[in-house]
Design a protein around this motif. Structure first.
Motif, PDB file in Angstrom:
ATOM      1  N   GLY A 168       0.791  -1.231   0.000  1.00  0.00           N
ATOM      2  CA  GLY A 168       0.000   0.000   0.000  1.00  0.00           C
ATOM      3  C   GLY A 168       0.817   1.272   0.000  1.00  0.00           C
ATOM      4  O   GLY A 168       0.325   2.313   0.438  1.00  0.00           O
ATOM      5  N   GLY A 169       2.068   1.192  -0.478  1.00  0.00           N
ATOM      6  CA  GLY A 169       2.901   2.395  -0.534  1.00  0.00           C
ATOM      7  C   GLY A 169       3.909   2.467   0.591  1.00  0.00           C
ATOM      8  O   GLY A 169       4.096   3.525   1.203  1.00  0.00           O
ATOM      9  N   SER A 170       4.577   1.360   0.869  1.00  0.00           N
ATOM     10  CA  SER A 170       5.559   1.316   1.956  1.00  0.00           C
ATOM     11  C   SER A 170       6.695   2.301   1.709  1.00  0.00           C
ATOM     12  O   SER A 170       7.143   2.491   0.576  1.00  0.00           O
ATOM     13  N   GLU A 171       7.159   2.887   2.802  1.00  0.00           N
ATOM     14  CA  GLU A 171       8.261   3.843   2.735  1.00  0.00           C
ATOM     15  C   GLU A 171       9.554   3.248   3.288  1.00  0.00           C
ATOM     16  O   GLU A 171      10.555   3.956   3.436  1.00  0.00           O
ATOM     17  N   ASP A 172       9.528   1.957   3.606  1.00  0.00           N
ATOM     18  CA  ASP A 172      10.732   1.278   4.067  1.00  0.00           C
ATOM     19  C   ASP A 172      11.153   0.263   3.001  1.00  0.00           C
ATOM     20  O   ASP A 172      10.854   0.440   1.821  1.00  0.00           O
ATOM     21  N   LYS A 173      11.796  -0.812   3.389  1.00  0.00           N
ATOM     22  CA  LYS A 173      12.321  -1.778   2.427  1.00  0.00           C
ATOM     23  C   LYS A 173      11.392  -2.974   2.210  1.00  0.00           C
ATOM     24  O   LYS A 173      11.824  -4.031   1.744  1.00  0.00           O
ATOM     25  N   THR A 174      10.116  -2.825   2.517  1.00  0.00           N
ATOM     26  CA  THR A 174       9.172  -3.934   2.374  1.00  0.00           C
ATOM     27  C   THR A 174       9.174  -4.510   0.960  1.00  0.00           C
ATOM     28  O   THR A 174       9.290  -5.727   0.766  1.00  0.00           O
ATOM     29  N   VAL A 175       9.029  -3.665  -0.026  1.00  0.00           N
ATOM     30  CA  VAL A 175       8.952  -4.131  -1.416  1.00  0.00           C
ATOM     31  C   VAL A 175      10.258  -4.806  -1.827  1.00  0.00           C
ATOM     32  O   VAL A 175      10.250  -5.868  -2.474  1.00  0.00           O
ATOM     33  N   GLU A 176      11.388  -4.216  -1.436  1.00  0.00           N
ATOM     34  CA  GLU A 176      12.684  -4.804  -1.775  1.00  0.00           C
ATOM     35  C   GLU A 176      12.848  -6.186  -1.159  1.00  0.00           C
ATOM     36  O   GLU A 176      13.378  -7.111  -1.799  1.00  0.00           O
ATOM     37  N   ILE A 177      12.386  -6.362   0.066  1.00  0.00           N
ATOM     38  CA  ILE A 177      12.488  -7.657   0.748  1.00  0.00           C
ATOM     39  C   ILE A 177      11.662  -8.710   0.012  1.00  0.00           C
ATOM     40  O   ILE A 177      12.108  -9.844  -0.189  1.00  0.00           O
ATOM     41  N   ALA A 178      10.456  -8.339  -0.393  1.00  0.00           N
ATOM     42  CA  ALA A 178       9.598  -9.285  -1.115  1.00  0.00           C
ATOM     43  C   ALA A 178      10.227  -9.681  -2.444  1.00  0.00           C
ATOM     44  O   ALA A 178      10.295 -10.871  -2.796  1.00  0.00           O
ATOM     45  N   LYS A 179      10.709  -8.707  -3.190  1.00  0.00           N
ATOM     46  CA  LYS A 179      11.303  -8.990  -4.497  1.00  0.00           C
ATOM     47  C   LYS A 179      12.580  -9.824  -4.367  1.00  0.00           C
ATOM     48  O   LYS A 179      12.842 -10.712  -5.190  1.00  0.00           O
ATOM     49  N   ALA A 180      13.366  -9.556  -3.327  1.00  0.00           N
ATOM     50  CA  ALA A 180      14.594 -10.323  -3.102  1.00  0.00           C
ATOM     51  C   ALA A 180      14.283 -11.791  -2.808  1.00  0.00           C
ATOM     52  O   ALA A 180      15.092 -12.677  -3.105  1.00  0.00           O
ATOM     53  N   ALA A 181      13.101 -12.041  -2.248  1.00  0.00           N
ATOM     54  CA  ALA A 181      12.678 -13.411  -1.957  1.00  0.00           C
ATOM     55  C   ALA A 181      11.995 -14.063  -3.158  1.00  0.00           C
ATOM     56  O   ALA A 181      11.552 -15.212  -3.078  1.00  0.00           O
ATOM     57  N   GLY A 182      11.897 -13.325  -4.268  1.00  0.00           N
ATOM     58  CA  GLY A 182      11.283 -13.863  -5.468  1.00  0.00           C
ATOM     59  C   GLY A 182       9.768 -13.841  -5.449  1.00  0.00           C
ATOM     60  O   GLY A 182       9.127 -14.572  -6.218  1.00  0.00           O
ATOM     61  N   VAL A 183       9.198 -13.003  -4.604  1.00  0.00           N
ATOM     62  CA  VAL A 183       7.744 -12.923  -4.480  1.00  0.00           C
ATOM     63  C   VAL A 183       7.233 -11.738  -5.288  1.00  0.00           C
ATOM     64  O   VAL A 183       7.722 -10.615  -5.118  1.00  0.00           O
ATOM     65  N   PRO A 184       6.249 -11.952  -6.170  1.00  0.00           N
ATOM     66  CA  PRO A 184       5.711 -10.834  -6.943  1.00  0.00           C
ATOM     67  C   PRO A 184       4.990  -9.834  -6.051  1.00  0.00           C
ATOM     68  O   PRO A 184       4.341 -10.204  -5.074  1.00  0.00           O
ATOM     69  N   VAL A 185       5.119  -8.563  -6.387  1.00  0.00           N
ATOM     70  CA  VAL A 185       4.523  -7.491  -5.594  1.00  0.00           C
ATOM     71  C   VAL A 185       3.530  -6.723  -6.451  1.00  0.00           C
ATOM     72  O   VAL A 185       3.870  -6.230  -7.534  1.00  0.00           O
ATOM     73  N   GLU A 186       2.316  -6.624  -5.972  1.00  0.00           N
ATOM     74  CA  GLU A 186       1.295  -5.770  -6.573  1.00  0.00           C
ATOM     75  C   GLU A 186       1.315  -4.434  -5.830  1.00  0.00           C
ATOM     76  O   GLU A 186       1.225  -4.411  -4.594  1.00  0.00           O
ATOM     77  N   ILE A 187       1.443  -3.352  -6.535  1.00  0.00           N
ATOM     78  CA  ILE A 187       1.409  -2.028  -5.910  1.00  0.00           C
ATOM     79  C   ILE A 187      -0.020  -1.510  -5.965  1.00  0.00           C
ATOM     80  O   ILE A 187      -0.612  -1.392  -7.039  1.00  0.00           O
ATOM     81  N   CYS A 188      -0.562  -1.216  -4.805  1.00  0.00           N
ATOM     82  CA  CYS A 188      -1.936  -0.736  -4.701  1.00  0.00           C
ATOM     83  C   CYS A 188      -1.921   0.783  -4.559  1.00  0.00           C
ATOM     84  O   CYS A 188      -1.194   1.329  -3.721  1.00  0.00           O
ATOM     85  N   ASP A 189      -2.702   1.466  -5.368  1.00  0.00           N
ATOM     86  CA  ASP A 189      -2.672   2.932  -5.328  1.00  0.00           C
ATOM     87  C   ASP A 189      -3.525   3.509  -4.198  1.00  0.00           C
ATOM     88  O   ASP A 189      -3.564   4.715  -4.000  1.00  0.00           O
ATOM     89  N   ARG A 190      -4.192   2.631  -3.441  1.00  0.00           N
ATOM     90  CA  ARG A 190      -4.961   3.068  -2.275  1.00  0.00           C
ATOM     91  C   ARG A 190      -4.573   2.197  -1.082  1.00  0.00           C
ATOM     92  O   ARG A 190      -4.475   0.987  -1.200  1.00  0.00           O
ATOM     93  N   ARG A 191      -4.354   2.828   0.055  1.00  0.00           N
ATOM     94  CA  ARG A 191      -4.028   2.084   1.257  1.00  0.00           C
ATOM     95  C   ARG A 191      -5.290   1.556   1.915  1.00  0.00           C
ATOM     96  O   ARG A 191      -6.346   2.166   1.844  1.00  0.00           O
ATOM     97  N   GLY A 192      -5.141   0.461   2.594  1.00  0.00           N
ATOM     98  CA  GLY A 192      -6.265  -0.131   3.308  1.00  0.00           C
ATOM     99  C   GLY A 192      -6.223  -1.633   3.147  1.00  0.00           C
ATOM    100  O   GLY A 192      -6.108  -2.138   2.029  1.00  0.00           O
ATOM    101  N   ARG A 193      -6.300  -2.336   4.256  1.00  0.00           N
ATOM    102  CA  ARG A 193      -6.161  -3.793   4.200  1.00  0.00           C
ATOM    103  C   ARG A 193      -7.222  -4.433   3.310  1.00  0.00           C
ATOM    104  O   ARG A 193      -6.929  -5.318   2.511  1.00  0.00           O
TER     105      ARG A 193
END
Length: 243
Positions: A39-64
Motif C-alpha cells: 500500500g505504498g511502503s516507505e521502508d524496504k518492504t517491497v525490496e524484501i519481497a522482491k529479493a525473496a522472489g515474491v511478486p509485488v502488486e502495488i496498490c494505489d490506495r491504502r487499506g487492508r
C-alpha cells in the motif's frame, strides 16, 4: 488437490516480512502462489519481497480490505489464504487448508493465533482471542452461531474458496477495521466457518505498545460496540496503526 494462493497485504512491514516469507519457503506442499500487495511502503518492504522472489502488486490506495481484494483479483488459485506480514505459519499450512475445505459444508476457516514477541508469549490475550471466536457470535448472532458462524480475525490466517469469496463481494473496502468479521458474516450464509485446531504465531507489537490491560480494554470495547452495531469508521479511532 486445490491450489492455494496466499495474499499478504503490506505497509511498512520490513521488520516482519522477511521471517514470514522464510516460513512460506518452508511450506510442504508449497503454495500455488504468493502475492504481496503493498500500500505504498516507505521502508524496504517491497525490496524484501522482491529479493525473496515474491511478486509485488502495488496498490494505489491504502487499506487492508482494498489491498486484499486487489490480491484476490490477480490470484489464480482455487483457495484464497489471507496472511498478515507479521504472522508465522506451520510448514503444513497448505495441507491443513486443503483438508479443511475438502468438506463441502465448510466455507472458510482460520487458525488459533498465539500472540508472542521476542521475549514474551501473551498467553492471557491469546486465550481470550481464542474464546472470542466462539462467544462473540454466540452472544451477538446466536442464530448464525447455530449455522456455523465463528468470528475470525486477520491474524488467524483466514482462508476460503475463491469463487465463494467473490460471490460475497470480497472484503468491504469501506471498512477501515473489522473487515474480517464482516466477511465471516457474509460467508456463513454459504456454509460453516471452522476454527482449525492448529497454532499460528502472530506479533504482539500492538500489545507491547499499549500494555496488556489497555489492549484488552480496547479489544473488548471495539468488539462489543461492533457487536451492537457501531460503525467500523467510528471504531477505527481506537485502533491505531502500529508498525
Amino acid at each position: 488437490m486445490s491450489r492455494v494462493s496466499i495474499i499478504i497485504p503490506t505497509l511498512n512491514e520490513a521488520t516482519s516480512l522477511g521471517r514470514t516469507l522464510r516460513c512460506l519457503q518452508a511450506l510442504d506442499p508449497a503454495a500455488w502462489e504468493v502475492i504481496v500487495v503493498d500500500g505504498g511502503s516507505e521502508d524496504k518492504t517491497v525490496e524484501i519481497a522482491k529479493a525473496a522472489g515474491v511478486p509485488v502488486e502495488i496498490c494505489d490506495r491504502r487499506g487492508r480490505s482494498i489491498q486484499m481484494n486487489q490480491g484476490a483479483k490477480v490470484a489464480t488459485g482455487d483457495i484464497l489464504c489471507f496472511l498478515h506480514a507479521d504472522t508465522w505459519i506451520p510448514d503444513d499450512l497448505i495441507a491443513v487448508i486443503q483438508q479443511t475445505l475438502a468438506d463441502e459444508k465448510v466455507v472458510a476457516g482460520g487458525f488459533i493465533a498465539l500472540m508472542a514477541g521476542t521475549q514474551t508469549t501473551r498467553w492471557g490475550i491469546s486465550l481470550h482471542n481464542y474464546i472470542k471466536t466462539y462467544y462473540a457470535p454466540l452472544l451477538f448472532k446466536p442464530h448464525l452461531f447455530v449455522k456455523g458462524l465463528r468470528l475470525l480475525f486477520g491474524d488467524q490466517v483466514i482462508f476460503c474458496r475463491r469463487h465463494e469469496f467473490w460471490e460475497c463481494a470480497g472484503f468491504d473496502e469501506n471498512l477501515p477495521i473489522m473487515e474480517d468479521g464482516d466477511l465471516c458474516l457474509k460467508l456463513v450464509q454459504k456454509g460453516k466457518i471452522r476454527l482449525v485446531n492448529r497454532i499460528v504465531q502472530t506479533s504482539d507489537r500492538r500489545v507491547a505498545k499499549w500494555g496488556s490491560l489497555k489492549a484488552t480494554r480496547i479489544y473488548l470495547y471495539i468488539g462489543f460496540l461492533w457487536g451492537f452495531g457501531a460503525s467500523a469508521t467510528y471504531l477505527k479511532q481506537f485502533y491505531e496503526d502500529i508498525r
